[in-house]
Design an enzyme around this catalytic site. Structure first.
Site, short mmCIF file in Angstrom:
data_model
loop_
_atom_site.label_atom_id
_atom_site.label_comp_id
_atom_site.label_asym_id
_atom_site.label_seq_id
_atom_site.Cartn_x
_atom_site.Cartn_y
_atom_site.Cartn_z
N LYS A 1 0.82 -1.23 0.00
CA LYS A 1 0.00 0.00 0.00
C LYS A 1 0.85 1.28 0.00
O LYS A 1 0.36 2.34 -0.39
CB LYS A 1 -1.00 0.00 1.16
N THR B 1 -3.31 5.40 4.62
CA THR B 1 -2.06 5.89 4.04
C THR B 1 -2.32 6.72 2.78
O THR B 1 -1.56 7.63 2.47
CB THR B 1 -1.09 4.72 3.76
O1 LIG Z 1 2.20 2.26 7.61
C1 LIG Z 1 1.80 3.31 8.02
C2 LIG Z 1 0.44 3.51 8.51
O2 LIG Z 1 -0.23 2.30 8.69
C3 LIG Z 1 2.71 4.49 8.01
O3 LIG Z 1 2.75 4.96 6.72
P1 LIG Z 1 3.96 5.90 6.27
O4 LIG Z 1 5.20 5.04 6.36
O5 LIG Z 1 3.61 6.29 4.89
O6 LIG Z 1 4.01 7.04 7.23
#
Ligand SMILES: O=C(CO)COP(=O)(O)O
Ligand SMILES: NC(=O)C1=CN([C@@H]2O[C@H](COP(=O)(O)OP(=O)(O)OC[C@H]3O[C@@H](n4cnc5c(N)ncnc54)[C@H](O)[C@@H]3O)[C@@H](O)[C@H]2O)C=CC1
Length: 341
Positions: free
Chosen positions: A191, A248
Site C-alpha cells: 500500500k 495511508t
Molecule cells: O504504515 C503506516 C500507517 O499504517 C505508516 O505509513 P507511512 O510510512 O507512509 O508514514
C-alpha cells in the site's frame, strides 16, 4: 515469557517509539534498541524522541539502549521496527541468540534483490525463531497520541498471537489476530506505493472521484498481485489491506503520501525524500514491485505508471492519458470466486 523480563523493540524511529510506549503503558518493561548513542542519550535525558516523535512523552518503563547483543540475549519477545533496508544487516550477525525467540516484524517493506518480506528474511536467518508480523492502519503519531486504533498480529503460531495481543492490547489499541502472515505482511508493504500516488494527486488538486478511483483500483492491483503470489485475497479486505490503504492514501501524516505530495509540488524524488528525512518504504517497494510484476506478467497499471514518471522520464500527463485510454475492464475481476471464501 516472564512478566519481569523486558520486551525488546528494535528501532529508534517513530513507530518503534510508539509501540514501546504502548508496551510500557501496559506495564511491561521495554528495552528500545537504537544504533545511535547520541539519540539514546537524548531520549534518556529528555524522556521523548526529539527527532522522530517530538512532543510525545516517553513512558517511564521504556529504556533506550544501544547494546544489541545484550538486548537480544535478555529478551524472549522482540518487536522489529527497523527500516527494511537495515533489518537483515542488523540481525544476521546475531542469528544464533535469536533461536526459539518470538520475533514480530513491524516493518512494511520488501527486500531488493530477493523480493523477500521482512518475516521471510527473519525466517531465513533464524529458521528456529517463532515468527509473526503486525500490520494495519497504524500511523505512529496517532497511536502515540492515543487515537483509537486497531492492528493485526499475524502468525501461524497461535501462542505467539496471544502473547502479542496480551502485551499490546489496551483501552485505546485493539489487536486482532490472523493466521495469514504472508497476506497481512504483503498488504502493509504494497500500500505504500499507492500512498505516493495519492499524495501526488492531492498536491495537484485532483477531485474526490479521482481519489476514490485511485484507492479502489489500488486495492484491485494489490489483490491481483497477492493472488498471483498465492495469498488469500480475503485478507486484503481487512485492516491490513483496505484499512491500511485508506489511511495511508488519505492522510498527510503518512510519509509515503508526503513524498507523493512533494513530487506533485514539483520536487524531484531525491529532493522529496531528503525533505522528508524519515523512512518512506514505498520508493524502494515501487522499484522491486514493478520488476516483479513485469516478470510475472501481473497487470499493475498504477505501479507501472508511477514507475514511468519517477524512473523512465515520462510526464504525469502522458501516464494519465495512457491509463485512461486502456481498454475497458471488468470492475471486480481480481478475487477468484472459488477456493478462498
Ligand atoms: O504504515 C503506516 C500507517 O499504517 C505508516 O505509513 P507511512 O510510512 O507512509 O508514514
Ligand atoms: N511510522 C509509522 O507510522 C509506521 C511505520 N511502520 C514501519 O516501521 C518501519 C520503521 O519506520 P519508522 O519507525 O517510521 O522510521 P523512522 O523514519 O521514524 O525512523 C527510522 C529509524 O531507523 C533507524 N535506522 C536507519 N538505518 C538504520 C540501521 N542501518 N540500523 C539501525 N537503525 C537504523 C534510524 O536511526 C531511525 O531511528 C518502516 O518499515 C515503516 O514502514 C509501520 C507502521 C507505521
Amino acid at each position: 515469557m516472564s512478566e519481569q523480563q523486558p520486551i525488546a523493540v528494535l528501532g529508534g524511529g517513530s513507530f518503534g517509539t510508539a509501540v514501546a510506549n504502548l508496551l510500557g503503558e501496559n506495564g511491561h518493561r521495554v528495552w528500545q534498541w537504537m544504533r545511535d548513542p547520541v539519540q539514546a542519550e537524548a531520549m534518556r535525558t529528555r524522556r521523548e524522541n526529539p527527532r522522530y516523535l517530538k512532543g510525545v512523552p516517553l513512558h517511564p518503563l521504556v529504556e533506550p539502549v544501544t547494546d544489541l547483543a545484550q538486548v537480544l540475549a535478555g529478551t524472549e519477545l522482540l518487536f522489529v521496527a527497523l527500516p527494511s533496508s537495515a533489518l537483515r544487516t542488523v540481525l544476521a550477525p546475531h542469528a544464533p541468540v535469536l533461536a526459539g525467540k518470538m520475533l514480530v516484524s513491524l516493518t512494511k517493506g520488501i527486500e531488493a534483490g530477493t523480493f523477500k518480506l521482512m518475516s521471510e528474511i527473519l525466517e531465513e536467518i533464524v529458521p528456529q525463531a517463532r515468527l509473526g508480523v503486525i500490520s494495519g492502519p497504524n500511523l505512529a503519531r496517532e497511536i502515540a497520541e492515543h487515537e483509537l486504533t486497531a492492528t493485526v498480529v499475524a502468525s501461524a503460531d497461535e501462542a505467539l498471537c496471544s502473547a502479542v495481543q496480551h502485551a499490546l492490547h489496551g483501552r485505546r489499541f485493539r489487536v486482532y489476530a490472523s493466521s495469514d502472515r504472508f497476506g497481512v505482511e504483503l498488504g502493509g508493504a504494497l500500500k505504500n506505493v499507492y500512498a505516493i500516488i495519492a499524495g501526488l494527486a492531492a498536491a495537484l488538486n485532483m477531485g474526490e472521484n479521482t481519489r476514490s478511483m485511485l484507492i479502489t483500483r489500488a486495492l484491485a492491483e494489490m489483490t491481483r498481485f497477492a493472488v498471483s503470489q498465492g495469498a488469500n485475497p480475503m485478507t486484503f479486505l481487512g485492516l491490513a489491506g483496505v484499512g491500511d490503504l485508506i489511511v495511508t492514501c488519505s492522510s498527510p501524516k503518512s510519509r509515503n503520501y508526503q513524498v507523493g505530495f512533494a513530487l506533485g509540488q514539483g520536487l524531484s524524488l531525491d529532493e522529496a525524500v531528503t525533505r522528508l528525512g524519515e523512512v518512506a518504504e514505498g520508493v524502494n517497494t515501487l522499484k522491486v514491485l514493478k520488476a516483479r510484476a513485469a516478470q510475472l506478467s501481473v497487470y499493475m497499471p498504477l505501479v507501472a505508471g508511477l514507475h514511468a514518471i519517477l524512473f523512465e522520464g515520462r510526464t504525469l500527463e502522458q501516464v494519465i492519458e495512457l491509463l485512461m485510454a486502456g481498454e475497458p475492464k471488468t470492475d471486480v475481476d481480481f478475487i477468484p470466486t472459488t477456493g478462498f471464501i
